[in-house]
Design an enzyme around this catalytic site. Structure first.
Site, PDB file in Angstrom:
ATOM      1  CG  HIS A  20       1.472 -14.530   0.177  1.00 42.46           C
ATOM      2  ND1 HIS A  20       1.912 -13.530  -0.634  1.00 42.46           N
ATOM      3  CD2 HIS A  20       1.103 -15.558  -0.627  1.00 42.46           C
ATOM      4  CE1 HIS A  20       1.838 -13.933  -1.891  1.00 42.46           C
ATOM      5  NE2 HIS A  20       1.355 -15.152  -1.919  1.00 42.46           N
TER       6      HIS A  20
ATOM      7  CD  GLU B 164       0.886 -15.216 -10.304  1.00 41.48           C
ATOM      8  OE1 GLU B 164       0.154 -15.095  -9.315  1.00 41.48           O
ATOM      9  OE2 GLU B 164       1.945 -15.863 -10.272  1.00 41.48           O
TER      10      GLU B 164
ATOM     11  CG  ASP C 236       0.480 -11.760  -7.474  1.00 38.99           C
ATOM     12  OD1 ASP C 236       0.725 -10.760  -6.775  1.00 38.99           O
ATOM     13  OD2 ASP C 236       0.921 -12.888  -7.201  1.00 38.99           O
TER      14      ASP C 236
ATOM     15  CB  CYS D  55      -5.037 -21.204  -7.975  1.00 39.09           C
ATOM     16  SG  CYS D  55      -3.685 -20.255  -8.681  1.00 39.09           S
TER      17      CYS D  55
HETATM   18  C1  PEP Z   1      -2.374 -15.373  -6.906  1.00 37.78           C
HETATM   19  O1  PEP Z   1      -1.593 -14.439  -7.123  1.00 37.78           O
HETATM   20  O2  PEP Z   1      -3.608 -15.289  -7.095  1.00 37.78           O
HETATM   21  C2  PEP Z   1      -1.874 -16.658  -6.395  1.00 37.78           C
HETATM   22  C3  PEP Z   1      -2.653 -17.706  -6.276  1.00 37.78           C
HETATM   23  O3  PEP Z   1      -0.575 -16.692  -5.971  1.00 37.78           O
HETATM   24  P1  PEP Z   1      -0.090 -16.051  -4.595  1.00 37.78           P
HETATM   25  O4  PEP Z   1      -1.314 -15.622  -3.820  1.00 37.78           O
HETATM   26  O5  PEP Z   1       0.683 -17.067  -3.855  1.00 37.78           O
HETATM   27  O6  PEP Z   1       0.732 -14.898  -5.049  1.00 37.78           O
HETATM   28 MG    MG Z   2       0.498 -14.852  -7.158  1.00 38.43          MG
END
Ligand code: PEP
Ligand code: MG
Length: 574
Positions: free
Chosen positions: A194, A435, A459, A506
């Site tokens: 993140h 995910e 994920d 996403c």
């Molecule tokens: C992902 O896991 O691809 C996602 C968009 O969620 P995050 O990156 O916030 O875990």
């Molecule tokens: Mg995620």
């Protein structure tokens, strides 16, 4: 001496600036005995460190970035209060006098004693306050040992500074959002941690997983940071510097040119319309969403409202944030993801860190285990739903039972709002994130029960390949092109199509222009990414022919040879 370091480029662009080292490693505590005649000096040294820490915390409080969560100030106030408490400011002095030990050791001993006392408290929230005690003591220890403090907000940054850190947490990055520096580099972290995602959203060149940059680079070294190739050049010679200045200019020109694409229609050469949505973390990101001309927000990571604070945001506070985003988007879709805390996003009040946090009480699991917390957020999102086209997205679903429980909780939140006479959009769309491989393999079921799906590839890759996305030692194994990953993506897209439900991606794959045509070939029509890369992806969409991408994408699904993967990808993008 000039040398270069190689890591993982997590956010593109080139920055040239002077190193500013920051430390967040726990301080080594020296222990020694003092001659009686030095006790007075040692007590004065301790008092000076307390005073320096007080000044530092007050400076931090006076320089809080405008977009940092309001609670940051309360959090600093609390640290100031702990600092002034006799348990920290006086008891160590008694230890110095009585045992003739050095100030650092006395303070560390007192910290251990306080932590032990906190451990005995039954109330989980109060027990977790021991973290604050530790943080305050760390600051004083740093003042005593002459280490720079953790977050350098008290430094007057200009655009010529490169932050060099051993590690930065997502919460640190949020605080940095308004502090200007040219780039950042870290020893730890992976490409879809993140922290890296936030760096991309800030369009700041950055390189992670450098392993030992923090040990090798000194303050004020001149650095070139190439965030695309993952290279850091330390004290470059004149010719290298000149070459990179040229590349930096070219990069700026290219970025400027892209802005012209903002209003062009987003469809492929063969006329297939493609939706390009944006991912955001905070309300302030909305400006960037508009500047990129996004179709809407495909992912609002609501958990960032919960970081950098010691209490929970109330329903009204959350409602105000969600409403503000919904209104700012003026009728365009806003997909609010329910709380995805855990793993690398830890709130100070959260559960104690599990041994394996990515597989632990995270995201929807945490919400189902904390019904009060979830209920408050669901009510806030539902209340915001009447101010725009709000949708709700549930992270990390794996089992059908979880989905059923979640839908029941949403119904319960709706019923409680009705009872309170509060309005909301009863037809709000509910989507699920795919995910976890288990969810991808059973995507048909989730597609039937939900209104839309969104593939979280960050994920999905982590859990499919068993690669911790935040661990630099396995970052090189994190492979979005692994056929297992591509098959799960394609399977999910097909399951959505069969059930007549939209599917987006996403995760970071959606924002990588090198993968745009591949995803188009796999059938993807909705992309959601950080706004900083939206126009680059749009450029790829405008040049692509879906008819041509599909056969090559299908070959990649079956391919295990890395050389052939590179060849096929080149052909796709050629
Ligand atoms: C992902 O896991 O691809 C996602 C968009 O969620 P995050 O990156 O916030 O875990
Ligand atoms: Mg995620």
């Amino acid at each position: 001496m000039s040398f270069s370091l190689h890591g993982i480029g997590v956010s593109g662009g080139i920055a040239i600036g002077y190193a500013h080292l920051t430390s967040n490693a726990r301080v080594e505590v020296p222990q020694y005995m003092l001659d009686r005649k030095y006790i007075k000096d040692e007590l004065a040294r301790f008092d000076e460190a307390i005073l320096a820490t007080r000044t530092e915390l007050e400076t931090l409080r006076n320089h809080i970035p405008a977009n940092a969560p309001a609670e940051l100030s309360a959090f600093l106030d609390m640290h100031l209060m702990f600092l002034g408490d006799s348990m920290i400011a006086e008891v160590p002095k008694r230890l110095i006098r009585e045992t003739q030990c050095n100030a650092e050791w006395a303070l560390a001993q007192q910290m251990e004693a306080l932590v032990a006392r906190f451990e005995e408290i039954d109330d989980a929230y109060l027990r977790s306050r021991q973290e604050d005690v530790v943080q305050v003591v760390q600051r004083v220890l740093k003042a005593l040992t002459g280490h720079p403090s953790h977050l350098p907000l008290d430094v007057d940054f200009d655009s010529e500074r490169v932050l060099v850190a051993h590690e930065l947490s997502p919460a640190d990055m949020i605080v940095f959002k308004n502090v200007h520096f040219a780039a950042f580099i870290t020893d730890l972290g992976g490409t879809t941690s993140h922290t890296a995602i936030l760096a991309r959203s800030m369009a700041m060149p950055s390189v992670m997983a450098l392993h030992n940059a923090h040990g090798l680079i000194r303050d004020h070294d001149l650095l070139i940071v190439d965030g695309r190739d993952g290279v850091v050049i330390v004290n470059p010679d004149e010719s290298v510097l000149a070459e990179y200045r040229l590349r930096q200019n070219q990069w700026r020109i290219d970025t400027d040119k892209l802005k012209r694409l903002k209003t062009s229609k987003s469809s492929t050469l063969d006329g297939v319309p493609i939706e390009l949505m944006a991912n955001i973390e905070l309300l302030d990101d909305v400006d960037a969403v508009k500047a990129a001309g996004a179709h809407g927000i495909g992912l609002f990571r609501s958990e960032f409202l919960f970081l950098n604070r010691n209490d929970l945001p109330t329903e009204d506070e959350q409602y105000a944030s969600y409403k503000a985003v919904a209104e700012a988007l003026d009728g365009k879709p806003v997909t609010i993801r329910t709380l995805d805390l855990g793993a690398d996003k830890q709130a100070p009040w959260g559960h104690t860190m599990a041994d394996n946090p990515a597989l632990g009480l995270r995201a929807i699991r945490l919400c189902l285990a904390e019904p009060g917390l979830f209920h408050t957020q669901l009510r806030a999102i539902l209340r915001a739903s009447r101010h725009g086209q709000v949708r709700m997205l549930i992270p990390m679903l794996a089992s059908f039972v979880e989905l059923q429980q979640t839908l029941q909780r949403i119904q319960a939140a709706k019923a409680s709002l009705r009872k309170d006479g509060l309005k909301f959009d009863d037809d709000i769309l509910i989507g699920g994130m795919i995910e976890v491989p288990a969810a991808a393999l059973t995507a048909g079921f989730f597609a039937e029960q939900l209104d839309f799906l969104s593939i979280g590839t960050n994920d999905l890759i982590q859990y499919t390949l068993a690669i911790d996305r935040a661990d630099d030692s396995v970052a090189h194994l994190y492979d979005p092109l692994h056929p297992a990953v591509l098959n799960l993506i394609q399977h999910t897209i097909r399951a959505g199509a069969k059930a007549g439900k939209p599917v987006s991606v996403c995760g970071e794959m959606a924002g990588d222009p090198l993968l745009t045509r591949l995803l188009l070939g796999l059938g993807l029509r909705i992309f959601s990414m950080h706004p900083a890369s939206l126009l680059q992806v749009k450029q790829q969409v405008l040049k692509a022919q879906v008819g041509e991408t599909t056969p090559i994408a299908l070959k990649l699904l079956k391919n295990t040879d890395p050389d052939r993967t590179a060849l096929l990808l080149n052909r796709l993008n050629g």
